[in-house]
Design a protein around this motif. Sequence first.
Motif, PDB file in Angstrom:
ATOM      1  N   VAL A  89      -3.235  19.808  20.126  1.00 20.09           N
ATOM      2  CA  VAL A  89      -2.540  20.014  21.402  1.00 20.09           C
ATOM      3  C   VAL A  89      -2.941  18.878  22.349  1.00 20.09           C
ATOM      4  O   VAL A  89      -4.076  18.828  22.814  1.00 20.09           O
ATOM      5  CB  VAL A  89      -2.905  21.386  22.013  1.00 20.09           C
ATOM      6  N   PRO A  90      -2.011  17.959  22.649  1.00 18.87           N
ATOM      7  CA  PRO A  90      -2.347  16.800  23.475  1.00 18.87           C
ATOM      8  C   PRO A  90      -2.394  17.123  24.963  1.00 18.87           C
ATOM      9  O   PRO A  90      -1.805  18.097  25.434  1.00 18.87           O
ATOM     10  CB  PRO A  90      -1.190  15.809  23.196  1.00 18.87           C
ATOM     11  N   ILE A 143      -7.912  19.775  20.803  1.00 16.88           N
ATOM     12  CA  ILE A 143      -7.328  19.248  22.029  1.00 16.88           C
ATOM     13  C   ILE A 143      -7.597  17.757  22.233  1.00 16.88           C
ATOM     14  O   ILE A 143      -8.521  17.184  21.656  1.00 16.88           O
ATOM     15  CB  ILE A 143      -7.823  20.034  23.256  1.00 16.88           C
ATOM     16  N   ALA A 144      -6.739  17.173  23.074  1.00 13.94           N
ATOM     17  CA  ALA A 144      -6.886  15.773  23.476  1.00 13.94           C
ATOM     18  C   ALA A 144      -6.639  15.677  24.979  1.00 13.94           C
ATOM     19  O   ALA A 144      -5.984  16.545  25.559  1.00 13.94           O
ATOM     20  CB  ALA A 144      -5.890  14.897  22.718  1.00 13.94           C
ATOM     21  N   PHE A 145      -7.167  14.642  25.597  1.00 11.70           N
ATOM     22  CA  PHE A 145      -6.957  14.392  27.023  1.00 11.70           C
ATOM     23  C   PHE A 145      -6.104  13.147  27.201  1.00 11.70           C
ATOM     24  O   PHE A 145      -6.366  12.115  26.576  1.00 11.70           O
ATOM     25  CB  PHE A 145      -8.293  14.145  27.740  1.00 11.70           C
ATOM     26  N   GLY A 146      -5.115  13.232  28.099  1.00 10.02           N
ATOM     27  CA  GLY A 146      -4.317  12.052  28.357  1.00 10.02           C
ATOM     28  C   GLY A 146      -3.373  12.233  29.528  1.00 10.02           C
ATOM     29  O   GLY A 146      -3.150  13.361  29.994  1.00 10.02           O
ATOM     30  N   LEU A 147      -2.812  11.110  29.986  1.00  7.68           N
ATOM     31  CA  LEU A 147      -1.798  11.102  31.034  1.00  7.68           C
ATOM     32  C   LEU A 147      -0.497  10.603  30.406  1.00  7.68           C
ATOM     33  O   LEU A 147      -0.377   9.427  30.054  1.00  7.68           O
ATOM     34  CB  LEU A 147      -2.202  10.195  32.197  1.00  7.68           C
ATOM     35  N   ALA A 173      -8.904  13.400  20.177  1.00 14.02           N
ATOM     36  CA  ALA A 173      -8.137  12.187  20.457  1.00 14.02           C
ATOM     37  C   ALA A 173      -8.043  11.961  21.959  1.00 14.02           C
ATOM     38  O   ALA A 173      -8.366  12.841  22.763  1.00 14.02           O
ATOM     39  CB  ALA A 173      -6.736  12.287  19.856  1.00 14.02           C
ATOM     40  N   ILE A 174      -7.568  10.768  22.302  1.00 11.41           N
ATOM     41  CA  ILE A 174      -7.160  10.446  23.666  1.00 11.41           C
ATOM     42  C   ILE A 174      -5.634  10.325  23.673  1.00 11.41           C
ATOM     43  O   ILE A 174      -5.055   9.574  22.898  1.00 11.41           O
ATOM     44  CB  ILE A 174      -7.805   9.131  24.151  1.00 11.41           C
ATOM     45  N   GLY A 175      -4.991  11.070  24.537  1.00 15.87           N
ATOM     46  CA  GLY A 175      -3.535  11.068  24.610  1.00 15.87           C
ATOM     47  C   GLY A 175      -3.018  12.475  24.860  1.00 15.87           C
ATOM     48  O   GLY A 175      -3.802  13.438  24.870  1.00 15.87           O
ATOM     49  N   GLU A 176      -1.861  12.618  25.206  1.00 16.35           N
ATOM     50  CA  GLU A 176      -0.737  11.773  24.887  1.00 16.35           C
ATOM     51  C   GLU A 176      -0.605  10.713  25.970  1.00 16.35           C
ATOM     52  O   GLU A 176      -0.504  11.020  27.149  1.00 16.35           O
ATOM     53  CB  GLU A 176       0.526  12.631  24.789  1.00 16.35           C
ATOM     54  N   CYS A 177      -0.565   9.478  25.545  1.00 15.66           N
ATOM     55  CA  CYS A 177      -0.429   8.363  26.463  1.00 15.66           C
ATOM     56  C   CYS A 177       0.555   7.381  25.849  1.00 15.66           C
ATOM     57  O   CYS A 177       0.920   7.509  24.681  1.00 15.66           O
ATOM     58  CB  CYS A 177      -1.788   7.698  26.689  1.00 15.66           C
ATOM     59  N   MET A 218      -6.051   7.605  19.112  1.00 18.15           N
ATOM     60  CA  MET A 218      -5.102   7.765  20.206  1.00 18.15           C
ATOM     61  C   MET A 218      -3.841   8.502  19.736  1.00 18.15           C
ATOM     62  O   MET A 218      -3.465   8.414  18.570  1.00 18.15           O
ATOM     63  CB  MET A 218      -4.683   6.390  20.754  1.00 18.15           C
ATOM     64  N   ILE A 219      -3.205   9.194  20.663  1.00 22.06           N
ATOM     65  CA  ILE A 219      -1.887   9.777  20.425  1.00 22.06           C
ATOM     66  C   ILE A 219      -0.932   9.023  21.337  1.00 22.06           C
ATOM     67  O   ILE A 219      -1.014   9.134  22.567  1.00 22.06           O
ATOM     68  CB  ILE A 219      -1.868  11.280  20.736  1.00 22.06           C
ATOM     69  N   VAL A 220      -0.045   8.231  20.741  1.00 22.66           N
ATOM     70  CA  VAL A 220       0.742   7.249  21.493  1.00 22.66           C
ATOM     71  C   VAL A 220       2.218   7.637  21.572  1.00 22.66           C
ATOM     72  O   VAL A 220       2.886   7.804  20.550  1.00 22.66           O
ATOM     73  CB  VAL A 220       0.601   5.845  20.863  1.00 22.66           C
ATOM     74  N   HIS A 221       2.698   7.756  22.797  1.00 19.83           N
ATOM     75  CA  HIS A 221       4.110   8.029  23.073  1.00 19.83           C
ATOM     76  C   HIS A 221       4.847   6.706  23.241  1.00 19.83           C
ATOM     77  O   HIS A 221       4.352   5.786  23.881  1.00 19.83           O
ATOM     78  CB  HIS A 221       4.222   8.853  24.368  1.00 19.83           C
ATOM     79  N   HIS A 222       6.043   6.635  22.687  1.00 22.39           N
ATOM     80  CA  HIS A 222       6.855   5.430  22.861  1.00 22.39           C
ATOM     81  C   HIS A 222       8.322   5.828  23.023  1.00 22.39           C
ATOM     82  O   HIS A 222       8.772   6.850  22.505  1.00 22.39           O
ATOM     83  CB  HIS A 222       6.719   4.496  21.649  1.00 22.39           C
ATOM     84  N   ARG A 223       9.052   5.033  23.754  1.00 21.92           N
ATOM     85  CA  ARG A 223      10.510   5.125  23.788  1.00 21.92           C
ATOM     86  C   ARG A 223      11.040   3.780  24.255  1.00 21.92           C
ATOM     87  O   ARG A 223      10.796   3.376  25.381  1.00 21.92           O
ATOM     88  CB  ARG A 223      10.996   6.255  24.693  1.00 21.92           C
ATOM     89  N   GLN A 224      11.713   3.105  23.326  1.00 22.62           N
ATOM     90  CA  GLN A 224      12.215   1.753  23.584  1.00 22.62           C
ATOM     91  C   GLN A 224      11.114   0.878  24.177  1.00 22.62           C
ATOM     92  O   GLN A 224      11.343   0.128  25.134  1.00 22.62           O
ATOM     93  CB  GLN A 224      13.436   1.815  24.509  1.00 22.62           C
TER      94      GLN A 224
END
Length: 258
Positions: free
Chosen positions: A36-37, A59-63, A92-96, A126-132
């Motif tokens: 759970v990010p 769990i993970a912490f992120g902005l 992890a660190i994320g979702e970022c 890391m848990i990495v969010h991307h969009r374009q």
Amino acid sequence: MRFIDSHCHLDFDELTGNLTELMSDATASGITQFVVPGISLAQSKRLLAFGKKHPSCHIAFGLHPYFLTEQSREEMAQLADLAEQHRGKLVAIGECGIDSQCGDLALQQALFKSHITLANRLGLPMIVHHRQSHHLIAQAFKQISPQFGGVIHAFSGSLQQAEYYVKLGFKLGLGGTITYPRAKKTREVVSRLPLSSFVLETDAPSMPVLGCQGQINVPVRLIDIFAQVCQLRSEPETEVAQTLYATTCRVFNLTSLG
């Protein structure tokens, strides 16, 4: 067969009303653990209690880039302090990440690099969010190299982009997107890269699978995603399941957490 939902927001309001039932349904299908990010400072703080209440949730912490504000630079410093204090409870660190469709891109890039630095300091993936934004993420990674890999959440992209991330030590998160025939590039990636390049995720309550558009997504749909992966691979189902499970455990060091 055992499974791990490597990315689901089980603490979101859409799911909390019947969370016990949803987790029971998932467990009955072999989904025994959940990652759970974090998405904001306040929510990351709440995840500490959530994780304690639900031992199968890591769990993970992120902005998250969606939720950045003028206060986010100050909140990033607080998030880093919080992560230092509770590093043993985090996987992890994320979702970022960086999302070209929302917010202040300069702020997103600066804070993403702060997340990379934090993950490196704490020895976490890391848990990495991307969009374009693959090119912007690559720029950040060139400036600050991530040392402990992680997951490119909801990967969507070309084989070349996928290979770039895998070479950096990242795994590619496979979710509802691959159940749609129009996702040809991403489906090709699933069929061509080594099976150890992937982990499964639902992003519940978002990112529904084909046939469930407009519905709240739930963790048990991970089985539908797994079935799609099996269709795109040549290995036996049991091997696919075992490899995906083992890969997720390694990424998040879940073996030491139970």
